[in-house]
Design an enzyme around this catalytic site. Structure first.
Site, PDB file in Angstrom:
ATOM      1  N   GLY A   1       3.793  22.524  21.665  1.00 36.77           N
ATOM      2  CA  GLY A   1       2.447  21.986  21.838  1.00 36.77           C
ATOM      3  C   GLY A   1       2.014  21.009  20.767  1.00 36.77           C
ATOM      4  N   HIS A   2       2.849  20.737  19.767  1.00 33.91           N
ATOM      5  CA  HIS A   2       2.444  19.886  18.630  1.00 33.91           C
ATOM      6  C   HIS A   2       3.545  18.902  18.285  1.00 33.91           C
ATOM      7  CE1 HIS A   2       0.943  18.925  14.518  1.00 33.91           C
ATOM      8  NE2 HIS A   2      -0.211  19.305  15.006  1.00 33.91           N
ATOM      9  N   PHE A   3       3.725  17.896  18.842  1.00 36.07           N
ATOM     10  CA  PHE A   3       3.181  17.382  20.083  1.00 36.07           C
ATOM     11  C   PHE A   3       4.347  17.215  21.051  1.00 36.07           C
ATOM     12  CE2 PHE A   3       0.591  15.827  16.556  1.00 36.07           C
ATOM     13  CZ  PHE A   3      -0.658  16.262  16.923  1.00 36.07           C
TER      14      PHE A   3
ATOM     15  N   VAL B   1       5.896  17.118  15.734  1.00 42.60           N
ATOM     16  CA  VAL B   1       5.553  17.049  14.315  1.00 42.60           C
ATOM     17  C   VAL B   1       5.200  18.460  13.862  1.00 42.60           C
ATOM     18  CG1 VAL B   1       3.926  16.125  12.604  1.00 42.60           C
ATOM     19  CG2 VAL B   1       4.659  14.698  14.523  1.00 42.60           C
TER      20      VAL B   1
END
Length: 142
Positions: free
Chosen positions: A49-51, A56
């Protein structure tokens, strides 16, 4: 030099997967400093989810890895064995670069002040010699 593998780290820190964020300790001196490494892989849960299109590592997790590195230094002191080091504050934090899959983060935390159960560590994370995070971390031994 004092090395610690993952099993020795787990004898000092209470953290476990997926929140144990250091893979090995290259060197440390009880109560003074620790130098550790985190090998970042694409399999890290947070990359979902990041990203999704540009993975990252969240900066706060880099800070946590630095705190765990400092905890190695503090909790390896005989009188602190079996205790927990808690966050008490973060000062002068600067994010200077990003951490991505494939990076090997060098984590260094030096104790610069201690009084009773409180202390401050000067922390620096770097990748390939380039500083990505620098901060002062305040901790409390509980």
């Amino acid at each position: 030099m004092n090395h610690l593998d993952i099993n020795q780290i787990k004898e000092i820190l209470p953290h476990r997967h997926p929140f144990l964020l250091i893979d090995y300790v290259e060197d440390y001196e009880a109560g003074q400093y620790a130098v550790a490494y985190k090998c970042v892989t694409y399999r890290e849960e947070f990359f979902k989810g990041h990203f999704p299109k540009e993975p990252v590592m969240p900066g706060v997790l880099t800070i946590e890895a630095l705190a765990q590195t400092g905890a190695i230094a503090i909790l390896s002191k005989e009188e602190n064995r079996g205790k927990t080091a808690y966050f008490a504050g973060i000062q002068n934090c600067k994010f200077k670069g990003k951490v991505v899959p494939g990076d090997k983060i060098r984590l260094e935390t030096k104790m610069i002040k201690q009084k009773g159960p409180f202390g401050i560590g000067e922390a620096t994370a770097s990748v390939e010699g380039k500083v990505v995070v620098r901060a002062e971390l305040t901790f409390m031994i509980g």
